[in-house]
Motif scaffolding. Structure first.
Motif, mmCIF file in Angstrom:
data_model
loop_
_atom_site.group_PDB
_atom_site.id
_atom_site.type_symbol
_atom_site.label_atom_id
_atom_site.label_comp_id
_atom_site.label_asym_id
_atom_site.label_seq_id
_atom_site.Cartn_x
_atom_site.Cartn_y
_atom_site.Cartn_z
ATOM 1 N N GLY A 1 79.295 73.019 -63.174
ATOM 2 C CA GLY A 1 79.783 72.509 -64.455
ATOM 3 C C GLY A 1 81.191 71.953 -64.416
ATOM 4 O O GLY A 1 81.598 71.236 -65.317
ATOM 5 N N SER A 2 81.955 72.276 -63.359
ATOM 6 C CA SER A 2 83.310 71.730 -63.297
ATOM 7 C C SER A 2 83.311 70.432 -62.491
ATOM 8 O O SER A 2 82.353 70.124 -61.788
ATOM 9 N N ASP A 3 84.400 69.667 -62.591
ATOM 10 C CA ASP A 3 84.499 68.385 -61.894
ATOM 11 C C ASP A 3 84.482 68.537 -60.380
ATOM 12 O O ASP A 3 84.115 67.617 -59.660
ATOM 13 N N SER A 4 84.889 69.695 -59.909
ATOM 14 C CA SER A 4 84.942 69.883 -58.455
ATOM 15 C C SER A 4 83.574 70.235 -57.867
ATOM 16 O O SER A 4 83.438 70.374 -56.661
ATOM 17 N N VAL A 5 82.593 70.376 -58.747
ATOM 18 C CA VAL A 5 81.227 70.684 -58.296
ATOM 19 C C VAL A 5 80.309 69.537 -58.712
ATOM 20 O O VAL A 5 79.935 69.419 -59.878
ATOM 21 N N GLU A 6 79.988 68.682 -57.752
ATOM 22 C CA GLU A 6 79.152 67.522 -58.080
ATOM 23 C C GLU A 6 77.719 67.761 -57.599
ATOM 24 O O GLU A 6 77.502 68.234 -56.485
ATOM 25 N N VAL A 7 76.772 67.436 -58.465
ATOM 26 C CA VAL A 7 75.358 67.616 -58.107
ATOM 27 C C VAL A 7 74.634 66.287 -58.232
ATOM 28 O O VAL A 7 74.743 65.609 -59.249
ATOM 29 N N ILE A 8 73.950 65.876 -57.168
ATOM 30 C CA ILE A 8 73.067 64.710 -57.250
ATOM 31 C C ILE A 8 71.660 65.245 -57.165
ATOM 32 O O ILE A 8 71.221 65.673 -56.094
ATOM 33 N N ASP A 9 70.983 65.283 -58.301
ATOM 34 C CA ASP A 9 69.678 65.934 -58.220
ATOM 35 C C ASP A 9 68.528 64.934 -58.251
ATOM 36 O O ASP A 9 68.679 63.793 -58.632
ATOM 37 N N TYR A 10 67.392 65.411 -57.797
ATOM 38 C CA TYR A 10 66.216 64.563 -57.630
ATOM 39 C C TYR A 10 64.970 65.425 -57.692
ATOM 40 O O TYR A 10 65.025 66.641 -57.587
ATOM 41 N N GLY B 1 72.781 70.298 -48.557
ATOM 42 C CA GLY B 1 71.670 69.381 -48.818
ATOM 43 C C GLY B 1 70.385 70.064 -49.241
ATOM 44 O O GLY B 1 70.105 71.190 -48.828
ATOM 45 N N VAL B 2 69.610 69.368 -50.046
ATOM 46 C CA VAL B 2 68.314 69.830 -50.560
ATOM 47 C C VAL B 2 68.414 71.280 -51.066
ATOM 48 O O VAL B 2 67.718 72.172 -50.593
ATOM 49 N N VAL B 3 69.296 71.454 -52.038
ATOM 50 C CA VAL B 3 69.478 72.773 -52.653
ATOM 51 C C VAL B 3 68.519 72.855 -53.834
ATOM 52 O O VAL B 3 68.596 72.051 -54.761
ATOM 53 N N GLU B 4 67.609 73.807 -53.772
ATOM 54 C CA GLU B 4 66.556 73.805 -54.785
ATOM 55 C C GLU B 4 67.100 74.100 -56.188
ATOM 56 O O GLU B 4 67.926 74.989 -56.381
ATOM 57 N N TYR B 5 66.641 73.301 -57.137
ATOM 58 C CA TYR B 5 66.952 73.447 -58.566
ATOM 59 C C TYR B 5 68.450 73.513 -58.866
ATOM 60 O O TYR B 5 68.862 74.060 -59.878
ATOM 61 N N VAL B 6 69.263 72.935 -58.000
ATOM 62 C CA VAL B 6 70.715 73.046 -58.196
ATOM 63 C C VAL B 6 71.155 72.329 -59.473
ATOM 64 O O VAL B 6 72.155 72.705 -60.103
ATOM 65 N N GLY B 7 70.378 71.313 -59.881
ATOM 66 C CA GLY B 7 70.733 70.584 -61.100
ATOM 67 C C GLY B 7 70.646 71.447 -62.351
ATOM 68 O O GLY B 7 71.277 71.164 -63.366
ATOM 69 N N ALA B 8 69.841 72.505 -62.277
ATOM 70 C CA ALA B 8 69.667 73.369 -63.440
ATOM 71 C C ALA B 8 70.482 74.652 -63.322
ATOM 72 O O ALA B 8 70.617 75.402 -64.286
ATOM 73 N N ALA B 9 71.046 74.902 -62.135
ATOM 74 C CA ALA B 9 71.657 76.206 -61.875
ATOM 75 C C ALA B 9 73.002 76.380 -62.571
ATOM 76 O O ALA B 9 73.780 75.450 -62.711
ATOM 77 N N ASP B 10 73.261 77.606 -63.020
ATOM 78 C CA ASP B 10 74.578 77.965 -63.546
ATOM 79 C C ASP B 10 75.464 78.452 -62.410
ATOM 80 O O ASP B 10 76.671 78.255 -62.419
ATOM 81 N N LEU B 11 74.832 79.128 -61.465
ATOM 82 C CA LEU B 11 75.571 79.756 -60.370
ATOM 83 C C LEU B 11 74.935 79.394 -59.039
ATOM 84 O O LEU B 11 73.709 79.317 -58.940
ATOM 85 N N VAL B 12 75.797 79.204 -58.051
ATOM 86 C CA VAL B 12 75.282 78.907 -56.721
ATOM 87 C C VAL B 12 75.976 79.812 -55.713
ATOM 88 O O VAL B 12 77.207 79.916 -55.722
ATOM 89 N N VAL B 13 75.183 80.452 -54.880
ATOM 90 C CA VAL B 13 75.774 81.153 -53.742
ATOM 91 C C VAL B 13 75.823 80.150 -52.590
ATOM 92 O O VAL B 13 74.797 79.599 -52.191
#
Lengths: 398, 361
Positions: free
Chosen positions: B179-188, B150-162
C-alpha cells in the motif's frame, strides 16, 4: 544411398529462400516467431504475396494456377516457409476443398471456385465434425433433403476452424439414411450468407476463439452446389483426408520451434547454469532432437516412395502421430523452460502493438497457451487413436 | 499402521466439501476467475471462520492443527474444486510468522482479516536479462528492503507479504505491508485462473522476523511441497473421474468409447500412476517431521508433477475436442494440474534434488 538433395533441389531451395528473404514481411514473421495472434488481414496479406508469386497452391495442376513441382520440392517449400516463420497457409480452400473439386467437381465448379480461392474472394471453412460424430465421422446426421432444385439442410457442425471468417463452408451431409452409414453421405458447398445459418464461437481452454459451431435450420442450397454424385461424399471425404500429406508431420514447424527451444535452453539459467547444461533438461532436449532427425528421414523416405507412385497409408498415419507428438513435446519443453514464468497469462500481450511491461522473459508470454492449444494436434485431422487404427489395419491384415 | 485421516481431519474435510458444494459451484468459479484478483475475498473470510486457515498452524501459534496431514487435508479439498485464493502463500508465510512468534499478526490472518502472501523467488529483470532479488539493509531500529520478487501469488490483493532477503549475513525473512509508494505491485492473471504479480521494493520499510533462519524458510517450503502434492492428487482424481464418466457416456461407433480396449488400458495405467502419486503425497506428509523430510518431499513433488502431466494430457486427449473447451470444467482442472508443476520447483528440479539427497544419504 544418398541423403543429399539433388543440385536441382538445392537450387530450388535457394530460390525459395531468396523469395522469403525478399517478400516475407518482417512484421508477419516476427508475429509468428513470438507467438502473437494473427488476424484475418495478416493471413490474407500472406496469401496475396504467395499468390502474386504463383506459389499459393503449389499442389494444384498448373492449368488452375498450380505448379509442376515434385513431392520433394513441395516438401522443401513447406519446410522453408515454416523455418522462416511464415504464417501457415490456411488450408481449408487451398488444400482441402480444391483437390476434391479438381478430382470430382465439374468443369464449371473448378472454373468458378478455384480462382476465387486463389485471389482471396472466398474464405472457406470445413463442415465435417458434428457433436455426435467425431472419430466416428460417418455417423454424421446433418441432413440435406432434395426439394426441387434445392437441398434443404438441417443440423449442426462443430470444431469449424476460423468459421467466423468464412464466406463458404464445404459440408458432409446425410442424403440417405437407409443403408450403410458411409453410403448416404454427400459433399455440399454452402454459402455462409444463406438464411438459416448461425455461427457461434467456442471458447477454448486458452481463452481464444478459433473454432465454432455452425447451425443449419432449413438452409436452402442450390443442387448445383453438390460436388460429384449424391451419396458418394464419403469417397470424396476420404480422398481429402489422404490427399497431399507431404506436410502432415509438420517437420518445418518443428525444426523452427526446436531451434527456438535450443536458444532458450542456452540462454535461460536455472540455479546459475544454463538449462542446456542441466542433465535432466538436456536429456529431454536430446531425445527430442533425435526423434525429429529420425522423423525427417522417415518423412523423406515416405515422400520418395510417394513420388515413385506408392500410396503410403500406414506411413502417413505414422508421420501424423509422431509429427504431432514432437510438436507437442517441443511446446512442453518450452513450458518447462519457462519455470515459474509459465504461470502468468497476459492475454493482451499476444496482440500486436501491446505496450505493457513484459512479465518474465519475453518468450515465456505465449508458452503455456501454446502448450495447451497444441493438445489439438493429436485430436484433429483424425485423432492419433484413429491413426493407430489405420496403421494396425494396414499391417495386421486380420 | 493406520491410513485413515483421523476423525477431526475428516470433519474438516467434510466441512470444506459442504461449503464448496454450496458456495463454490462451477458457475461461481467461472465468475470468480474473471474478477480482478481471481478469487473471492468474501468467501476467503468465510473459510477463515470455518477454521480452514487455522488448521494450517499449530495451537501455540493460534491455530488448531498444523501437522502435515492437516495441511494435506485442507489442500486436498482445495484441489477437489480447484479453489482459487492465497492458500499456499498463507501457509508458507504464516509458518514463518509462527516461527518468529508473530502471533498477533498471524491471528489476523487466520481470522481472515488480513490477507498474507509469500515472496521468495527472485524476479526476472528485463534490463539485465537475469534475475533480480531483494536485499535488506539496516536503517535505524528497523530494516529497509530493495529489489524484486517474481510471480508472487495473489500479491495484488495482499495486505501483508513475507519477503525473504539477503542481509549480508544470510537470507532472512521480513514482514512488509503493501500500500505504500515503496511497495510496487504489477499484477496479472495466471493461466489456471488465479492471480500473481511482480513485487518491486524500493526502500520499503520492513520488520525482521526474528529467529527465522534458512532452516525455517526451508521448513516453510517443505510445508508448501506437502500442500501442493496433496492438492495435485485431488486434481488428478478429478481428471480421472471426469474422464471415466465421459468414457461411460460418450458413444462413437455405436458403443460407449469406454468399450475400446486401447482407451481402457490407458485409463488403467493412469489409475495405477495416480495411486502411486497418492502414496508419494502420503509419504511426504508422514516424513514431514523426520530427518528424511526433503527426500520424500522431492519424491512427492516429482511424482505428482510427472503423473499430473500424464493425467492432464490423457484426460484432454480421451475427451477429444470437447476436452479443450473453456466450457468444460475438465480443461480448467488440466490447467491447474500442469501449473502446479511450475510452483516450488518442477519435476526435473525435484528429481535432481532427490538424486542429490540420495547420494548424500
Amino acid at each position: 544411398m544418398n541423403l543429399e538433395y539433388t543440385p536441382e533441389e538445392e537450387a530450388f531451395r535457394e530460390e525459395v529462400r531468396a523469395f522469403l528473404k525478399d517478400k516475407l514481411p518482417q512484421r508477419l514473421s516476427d508475429k509468428v516467431r513470438t507467438g502473437k495472434r494473427l488476424t484475418k488481414a495478416d493471413m490474407e496479406e500472406w496469401h496475396a504475396i504467395l499468390n502474386e508469386q504463383g506459389w499459393l497452391a503449389p499442389h494444384w495442376p498448373e492449368k488452375y494456377g498450380g505448379t509442376d513441382w515434385s513431392v520433394m520440392q513441395k516438401f522443401i517449400f513447406e519446410t522453408e516457409l515454416a523455418q522462416a516463420h511464415a504464417p501457415r497457409v490456411v488450408p481449408f480452400g487451398l488444400s482441402m476443398l480444391a483437390p476434391v473439386l479438381i478430382k470430382y467437381g465439374t468443369q464449371e465448379q473448378c472454373e468458378h471456385y478455384l480462382p476465387r480461392i486463389l485471389d482471396g474472394t472466398d474464405w472457406w471453412c470445413q463442415g465435417y465434425s458434428e457433436p455426435g460424430a467425431g472419430s466416428d465421422l460417418a455417423s454424421l446426421k446433418t441432413s440435406a433433403v432434395r426439394e426441387g432444385d434445392h437441398y434443404v439442410v438441417n443440423g449442426q457442425k462443430t470444431w469449424t476452424t476460423l468459421g467466423q471468417y468464412a464466406d463458404w463452408i464445404f459440408c458432409l451431409v446425410r442424403t440417405d439414411s437407409s443403408g450403410k452409414k458411409q453410403e448416404g453421405i454427400s459433399f455440399l458447398l454452402i454459402d455462409m450468407e444463406t438464411p438459416g445459418i448461425e455461427v457461434r464461437p467456442i471458447k477454448l481452454l486458452d481463452g481464444d476463439e478459433e473454432v465454432n459451431e455452425v447451425f443449419f435450420s432449413d438452409v436452402k442450397v442450390p443442387v448445383e452446389n453438390l460436388v460429384g454424385e449424391e451419396n458418394k461424399g464419403w469417397t470424396y471425404a476420404k480422398y481429402l483426408l489422404t490427399y497431399e500429406r507431404t506436410n502432415i508431420a509438420g517437420i518445418g514447424a518443428s525444426m523452427a520451434a526446436l531451434e527456438q527451444l535450443k536458444e532458450v535452453a542456452r540462454t535461460t539459467k536455472r540455479g546459475g547454469t544454463p538449462l542446456i547444461e542441466d542433465p535432466l533438461f538436456a536429456q529431454r532436449l536430446a531425445r527430442l532432437e533425435i526423434d525429429l532427425e529420425n522423423m525427417k528421414t522417415t518423412n523423406l523416405r515416405v515422400l520418395d516412395a510417394a513420388g515413385k507412385g506408392g500410396a503410403p497409408v500406414a506411413e502417413s498415419s505414422m508421420l501424423k502421430i509422431r509429427g504431432t507428438e514432437i510438436r507437442q513435446e517441443i511446446g512442453g519443453l518450452m513450458r518447462r523452460a519457462a519455470g515459474r514464468y509459465a504461470q502468468p497469462f497476459v492475454s493482451e500481450s499476444l496482440d500486436e502493438g501491446y505496450n505493457g511491461a513484459p512479465v518474465g522473459p519475453e518468450w515465456t508470454g505465449p508458452v503455456s497457451s501454446q502448450y495447451f492449444n497444441n493438445r489439438k494436434l493429436s485430436i484433429f485431422g483424425g485423432s492419433n487413436e484413429v491413426q493407430r487404427e489405420i496403421i494396425t489395419k494396414a499391417i495386421l491384415e486380420l | 499402521m493406520d491410513f485413515a485421516i483421523g476423525e477431526d481431519r475428516q470433519m474438516l474435510a467434510d466441512t470444506m466439501k459442504r461449503f464448496f458444494a454450496k458456495e463454490f459451484d462451477w458457475e461461481k468459479r467461472l465468475k470468480v476467475i474473471e474478477t480482478e484478483h481471481g478469487f473471492d475475498r468474501a468467501m476467503w473470510g468465510t473459510l477463515a471462520e470455518l477454521g480452514v486457515l487455522g488448521a494450517l498452524f499449530p495451537e501455540d501459534a493460534g491455530g488448531f492443527g498444523g501437522s502435515a496431514f492437516d495441511i494435506g487435508t485442507v489442500f486436498g479439498e482445495v484441489g477437489r474444486v480447484i479453489a482459487t485464493g492465497p492458500y499456499l502463500g498463507t501457509l508458507m508465510a504464516g509458518r514463518l510468522l509462527a516461527a518468529a512468534g508473530e502471533n498477533e499478526v498471524l491471528e489476523s490472518v487466520i481470522a481472515g482479516e488480513k490477507l498474507l502472501t509469500f515472496a521468495h523467488e527472485p524476479a526476472y529483470d528485463a534490463e539485465s536479462g537475469d534475475t533480480r532479488d531483494v536485499s535488506a539493509s539496516k536503517s535505524g531500529d528497523g530494516w529497509t528492503l530493495d529489489g524484486a520478487k517474481g510471480v508472487v501469488e495473489y500479491v495484488g490483493a495482499a495486505d501483508l507479504v513475507v519477503v525473504t532477503a539477503e542481509t549480508g549475513e544470510g537470507v532472512r525473512a521480513f514482514l512488509v505491508e503493501t500500500g505504500s509508494d515503496s511497495v510496487e505491485v504489477i499484477d496479472y492473471k495466471l493461466v489456471d485462473g488465479g492471480s500473481g504479480g511482480e513485487l518491486r521494493l524500493s526502500g520499503a520499510s520492513a520488520k525482521e522476523l526474528s529467529a527465522v533462519t534458512d532452516e525455517a524458510i526451508e521448513a516453510a517450503k517443505a510445508a508448501g511441497v506437502v500442500a501442493l502434492a496433496w492438492e495435485g492428487v485431488s486434481v488428478m482424481d478429478e481428471l480421472r473421474d471426469q474422464t471415466l464418466e465421459y468414457m461411460r457416456t460418450r458413444k462413437q461407433f455405436g458403443v460407449p468409447i469406454g468399450k475400446f480396449q486401447a482407451l481402457q488400458h490407458r485409463m488403467a495405467t493412469l489409475a495405477l500412476e495416480i495411486e502411486q502419486a497418492r502414496s508419494a503425497a502420503i509419504n511426504a506428509a508422514a516424513h514431514f517431521d523426520k530427518p528424511e523430510r526433503d527426500r520424500f518431499g522431492a519424491a512427492a513433488k516429482y511424482t505428482v508433477a510427472r503423473v499430473g502431466n500424464l493425467a492432464a494430457e490423457e484426460a484432454i486427449q480421451i475427451h477429444g475436442g470437447i476436452g479443450m473447451t473453456w466450457e468444460l470444467p475438465l480443461s480448467h482442472f488440466a490447467k491447474r494440474m500442469v501449473m502446479l508443476g511450475h510452483v516450488l520447483g518442477d519435476e526435473d528440479e525435484h528429481l535432481a534434488r532427490y538424486i542429490e539427497l540420495m547420494r548424500a544419504a
